[in-house]
Write a protein that holds these residues in place. Structure first.
Motif, PDB file in Angstrom:
ATOM      1  N   ARG A   6       0.735  -0.987  -0.197  1.00 50.76           N
ATOM      2  CA  ARG A   6       0.098   0.018  -0.024  1.00 50.76           C
ATOM      3  C   ARG A   6       0.657   1.206   0.009  1.00 50.76           C
ATOM      4  O   ARG A   6       0.658   2.254  -0.632  1.00 50.76           O
ATOM      5  CB  ARG A   6      -0.748  -0.036   1.233  1.00 50.76           C
ATOM      6  CG  ARG A   6      -2.181  -0.804   0.915  1.00 50.76           C
ATOM      7  CD  ARG A   6      -3.046  -0.849   2.288  1.00 50.76           C
ATOM      8  NE  ARG A   6      -2.486  -1.733   3.020  1.00 50.76           N
ATOM      9  CZ  ARG A   6      -3.033  -2.454   4.124  1.00 50.76           C
ATOM     10  NH1 ARG A   6      -4.233  -2.038   4.572  1.00 50.76           N
ATOM     11  NH2 ARG A   6      -2.377  -3.367   4.780  1.00 50.76           N
TER      12      ARG A   6
ATOM     13  N   ASN B 249       1.706   2.979  -2.987  1.00 50.65           N
ATOM     14  CA  ASN B 249       0.767   3.818  -3.692  1.00 50.65           C
ATOM     15  C   ASN B 249       0.778   3.618  -5.304  1.00 50.65           C
ATOM     16  O   ASN B 249       0.884   4.415  -5.964  1.00 50.65           O
ATOM     17  CB  ASN B 249       1.377   5.388  -3.729  1.00 50.65           C
ATOM     18  CG  ASN B 249       0.369   6.680  -4.179  1.00 50.65           C
ATOM     19  OD1 ASN B 249      -0.905   6.344  -4.261  1.00 50.65           O
ATOM     20  ND2 ASN B 249       0.968   7.625  -4.449  1.00 50.65           N
TER      21      ASN B 249
ATOM     22  N   ALA C 101     -13.138  10.443   5.704  1.00 48.52           N
ATOM     23  CA  ALA C 101     -11.887   9.503   5.614  1.00 48.52           C
ATOM     24  C   ALA C 101     -10.576   9.772   6.474  1.00 48.52           C
ATOM     25  O   ALA C 101     -10.059   9.241   7.005  1.00 48.52           O
ATOM     26  CB  ALA C 101     -11.336   9.174   4.059  1.00 48.52           C
TER      27      ALA C 101
ATOM     28  N   ALA D  11      -9.279   8.013   9.626  1.00 51.27           N
ATOM     29  CA  ALA D  11      -7.827   7.592   9.604  1.00 51.27           C
ATOM     30  C   ALA D  11      -7.145   8.053  10.963  1.00 51.27           C
ATOM     31  O   ALA D  11      -6.297   7.170  11.632  1.00 51.27           O
ATOM     32  CB  ALA D  11      -7.134   8.050   8.362  1.00 51.27           C
TER      33      ALA D  11
ATOM     34  N   ARG E 267      -2.344  11.445  -1.438  1.00 51.07           N
ATOM     35  CA  ARG E 267      -2.862  11.483  -0.259  1.00 51.07           C
ATOM     36  C   ARG E 267      -4.293  10.949   0.118  1.00 51.07           C
ATOM     37  O   ARG E 267      -4.851  10.772   0.920  1.00 51.07           O
ATOM     38  CB  ARG E 267      -2.617  12.924   0.367  1.00 51.07           C
ATOM     39  CG  ARG E 267      -1.065  13.195   0.612  1.00 51.07           C
ATOM     40  CD  ARG E 267      -1.110  14.635   1.360  1.00 51.07           C
ATOM     41  NE  ARG E 267       0.232  15.144   1.359  1.00 51.07           N
ATOM     42  CZ  ARG E 267       0.964  15.028   2.669  1.00 51.07           C
ATOM     43  NH1 ARG E 267       0.051  14.641   3.795  1.00 51.07           N
ATOM     44  NH2 ARG E 267       2.021  15.349   2.985  1.00 51.07           N
TER      45      ARG E 267
ATOM     46  N   ASP F 166      -7.561   8.620  -0.165  1.00 52.12           N
ATOM     47  CA  ASP F 166      -8.022   7.119   0.082  1.00 52.12           C
ATOM     48  C   ASP F 166      -8.039   6.438  -1.227  1.00 52.12           C
ATOM     49  O   ASP F 166      -8.328   6.903  -2.299  1.00 52.12           O
ATOM     50  CB  ASP F 166      -9.128   7.184   1.025  1.00 52.12           C
ATOM     51  CG  ASP F 166     -10.475   7.615   0.269  1.00 52.12           C
ATOM     52  OD1 ASP F 166     -11.039   6.791  -0.334  1.00 52.12           O
ATOM     53  OD2 ASP F 166     -10.687   8.804   0.158  1.00 52.12           O
ATOM     54  N   GLN F 167      -7.878   5.103  -1.114  1.00 52.98           N
ATOM     55  CA  GLN F 167      -7.800   4.290  -2.352  1.00 52.98           C
ATOM     56  C   GLN F 167      -9.250   4.411  -3.233  1.00 52.98           C
ATOM     57  O   GLN F 167      -9.187   4.235  -4.542  1.00 52.98           O
ATOM     58  CB  GLN F 167      -7.618   2.808  -2.112  1.00 52.98           C
ATOM     59  CG  GLN F 167      -6.316   2.514  -1.554  1.00 52.98           C
ATOM     60  CD  GLN F 167      -5.796   1.353  -1.190  1.00 52.98           C
ATOM     61  OE1 GLN F 167      -6.129   0.366  -1.922  1.00 52.98           O
ATOM     62  NE2 GLN F 167      -5.178   1.256   0.035  1.00 52.98           N
TER      63      GLN F 167
ATOM     64  N   GLN G 256      -8.869   7.722  -5.218  1.00 50.61           N
ATOM     65  CA  GLN G 256      -8.043   7.547  -6.164  1.00 50.61           C
ATOM     66  C   GLN G 256      -8.742   6.451  -7.273  1.00 50.61           C
ATOM     67  O   GLN G 256      -8.542   7.008  -8.217  1.00 50.61           O
ATOM     68  CB  GLN G 256      -7.011   6.863  -5.472  1.00 50.61           C
ATOM     69  CG  GLN G 256      -5.928   7.495  -4.479  1.00 50.61           C
ATOM     70  CD  GLN G 256      -4.802   6.812  -4.466  1.00 50.61           C
ATOM     71  OE1 GLN G 256      -4.764   5.531  -4.309  1.00 50.61           O
ATOM     72  NE2 GLN G 256      -3.601   7.614  -4.157  1.00 50.61           N
TER      73      GLN G 256
ATOM     74  N   LEU H  14      -3.998   8.973   3.083  1.00 46.64           N
ATOM     75  CA  LEU H  14      -4.896   8.152   3.334  1.00 46.64           C
ATOM     76  C   LEU H  14      -4.763   6.753   2.392  1.00 46.64           C
ATOM     77  O   LEU H  14      -5.164   5.664   2.669  1.00 46.64           O
ATOM     78  CB  LEU H  14      -5.998   8.730   2.820  1.00 46.64           C
ATOM     79  CG  LEU H  14      -6.645   9.936   3.719  1.00 46.64           C
ATOM     80  CD1 LEU H  14      -7.671  10.615   3.112  1.00 46.64           C
ATOM     81  CD2 LEU H  14      -7.034   9.455   5.196  1.00 46.64           C
ATOM     82  N   SER H  15      -3.780   6.951   1.317  1.00 43.14           N
ATOM     83  CA  SER H  15      -3.551   5.770   0.469  1.00 43.14           C
ATOM     84  C   SER H  15      -3.031   4.770   1.183  1.00 43.14           C
ATOM     85  O   SER H  15      -2.750   3.482   0.630  1.00 43.14           O
ATOM     86  CB  SER H  15      -2.813   6.372  -0.727  1.00 43.14           C
ATOM     87  OG  SER H  15      -1.687   6.884  -0.156  1.00 43.14           O
TER      88      SER H  15
ATOM     89  N   PHE I  33      -4.167   3.326   4.006  1.00 43.91           N
ATOM     90  CA  PHE I  33      -4.998   2.586   4.791  1.00 43.91           C
ATOM     91  C   PHE I  33      -5.755   1.653   3.992  1.00 43.91           C
ATOM     92  O   PHE I  33      -6.134   1.679   2.789  1.00 43.91           O
ATOM     93  CB  PHE I  33      -6.082   3.741   5.534  1.00 43.91           C
ATOM     94  CG  PHE I  33      -5.194   4.402   6.595  1.00 43.91           C
ATOM     95  CD1 PHE I  33      -5.552   4.058   7.768  1.00 43.91           C
ATOM     96  CD2 PHE I  33      -4.443   5.485   6.313  1.00 43.91           C
ATOM     97  CE1 PHE I  33      -4.696   4.733   8.851  1.00 43.91           C
ATOM     98  CE2 PHE I  33      -3.782   6.138   7.114  1.00 43.91           C
ATOM     99  CZ  PHE I  33      -3.951   5.863   8.562  1.00 43.91           C
TER     100      PHE I  33
END
Length: 488
Positions: free
Chosen positions: A221, A224, A356, A360, A394, A396-397, A400, A485-486, A488
């Protein structure tokens, strides 16, 4: 003629990779110098470890498990002393200990505390801090501290005394230790050595041949991967992308599977797990690409910013100034990298982003039995969104993935990126960086630096023992501005 300096190097294991590679490099670097080295580990070395020094196996030094619990610290301290004397034919002048505070064996810091109290001169080299996203390890250390709590833990993990020195990989970690009260003369910046080989053309076709951009990484993770896929979604005609390895940890399997499924669904020009294909080697893969890429949001030393140049390939992608500032000071040109990959903030649902961030922060601080500062969410948000632009890395997935879909469906949307494209350095920059890295991060340079540190530690007279401010160190790693956040 004076006797050579005797050094015992300690680590939990000698399996290939990571710290073992650093130890093997240190042994090679010290060959021919006035230093006699023995390596102590919890199990015999793997045949591939490449340790060219005497190795003593110390039962109880390895990772503690239910099947093999940590021994009493006094027994471990005695076993370490016996093993070192046997391998070096005398007590070590310096104990060089790798990752003592990691939390994989709670007896080790307690054994070291006994040894330090007895006057042992110690170099504690920290590659990975438990305060840096390793909450489970930190909790194990807190449980082991018992009623002594944070005070006892600080004394075990981060002793401060004239005869205790520290070595770290980057200026960020050095600054954090200094901020916790360590003396500047006893915290050494010791970047890892890198292997310097002449770049060569690969022999014949190889997996991934013809790639424009290669991400030589294991896609966990913090690497990224979503950002790498975003660049693939915005690819110009003919550009091809590749990633070398899948994660090894079961905890990383699900996020990786989601990204690979998205890449297949959107038909992105990306190949995965090139390094697992028959005949593939990292050297050959790097040799077949036009440019290596990193989109990582967290590193310890940052070999990804150095090694491709040595293979004659430039590096593009995300910069991590807290890691690469040291490289820039050595004259290595990384100005083509970006610190933020900015997209329009209105591409991201503002309410979901706030949620998010808050979730987090709560989870991160709770994992360390802390409460976030009142302004934590606002500070984290300012690090993500500025001037109506959001840093993609930065997010979250889920956010993204939504952006990747947007760009894949309308490649013209990539015109809104800042920067617009991955910048590939020219041949002149590649040659200059390669020469500078070979000079400053070579095995001989590492040997000179390491011997100087050993001699500084060996010259110390044992003195009073206190503790660094472990709370300040933890606050530094938990700072909301460092939230990605990426991860998590």
């Amino acid at each position: 003629m004076t006797a050579p300096l005797r050094v015992a190097i300690l680590h939990y294991h000698l399996r290939p990779g990571g710290v073992t590679q650093v130890i093997a490099g240190a042994v090679r670097a010290l060959a021919g110098r006035d230093v006699r080295v023995a390596v102590l580990a919890g199990a015999p070395p793997d045949a591939r470890a490449g340790i060219e020094a005497p190795v003593a196996v110390v039962p109880g030094l390895g990772y503690a498990t239910r099947a093999a619990p940590a021994p009493p610290p006094e027994r471990l301290a005695a076993a370490l002393a016996d093993a070192a004397r046997g391998a070096l034919e005398a007590a070590p002048d310096v104990w060089h200990v790798h990752n003592h505070s990691l939390g994989k064996n709670c007896a080790l810091p307690r054994a070291l505390a006994r040894m330090i109290a007895g006057g042992a001169r110690v170099l504690l080299q920290i590659h990975d801090f438990p305060e840096d996203g390793r909450a489970e390890n930190y909790r194990a250390l807190r449980r082991d501290a018992g009623d002594g709590g944070a005070t006892a833990l600080a004394g075990r993990l981060y002793p401060r005394a004239p005869h205790v020195h520290y070595a770290v990989l980057n200026r960020r970690d050095r600054d954090l230790l200094l901020g916790a009260g360590a003396g500047a003369a006893r915290v050494h910046l010791l970047p890892n050595p890198v292997s310097v080989e002449e770049p060569s053309e690969p022999e014949g076709p190889a997996a991934g041949e013809g790639l424009t951009f290669l991400y030589p990484t294991r896609a966990i993770r913090r690497k990224n991967l979503g950002e790498f896929l975003l660049w693939a979604a915005a690819a110009r005609r003919g550009e091809r992308f590749g990633v070398t390895l899948a994660p090894a940890s079961p905890a990383e399997a699900a996020p990786y599977a989601r990204w690979t499924a998205l890449a297949r669904e959107l038909r992105l020009p990306v190949q995965f797990e090139l390094g697992a294909r028959p005949g593939a080697t990292l050297r050959r893969l790097v040799g077949t690409c036009a440019c290596a890429v990193t989109t990582s949001v967290a590193e310890g030393f940052g070999l990804a910013f150095l090694e491709p140049w040595l293979a004659g390939r430039p590096v593009a992608g995300r910069n991590l100034p807290e890691i690469t500032a040291d490289f820039a000071q050595e004259g290595i040109a990384l100005d083509g990298l970006y610190e933020r990959l900015e997209i329009p903030a209105d591409w991201v649902d503002a309410g979901k982003l706030r949620g998010a961030i808050e979730a987090a922060l709560r989870a991160t601080y709770a994992a360390y039995k802390r409460t976030p500062p009142a302004d934590a969410a606002a500070r984290a948000h300012r690090a993500i969104v500025a001037n109506d632009m959001a840093d993609f890395g930065r997010l979250d997935q889920a956010a993204q993935a939504a952006v990747v879909r947007r760009v894949a469906s309308c490649p013209a949307a990539a015109e809104a990126f800042r920067p617009r494209e991955l910048r590939i350095a020219g041949a002149g920059v590649v040659a200059r960086n390669r020469a500078r890295i070979a000079e400053r991060f070579s095995i001989p340079a590492y040997g000179r630096a390491l011997e100087a540190i050993y001699r500084a530690a060996a010259a110390e007279s044992p003195g009073g023992i206190e503790a660094l401010d472990a709370g300040a160190l933890l606050d530094g790693f938990l700072a909301p501005e460092r939230l990605f956040l990426s991860r998590f």
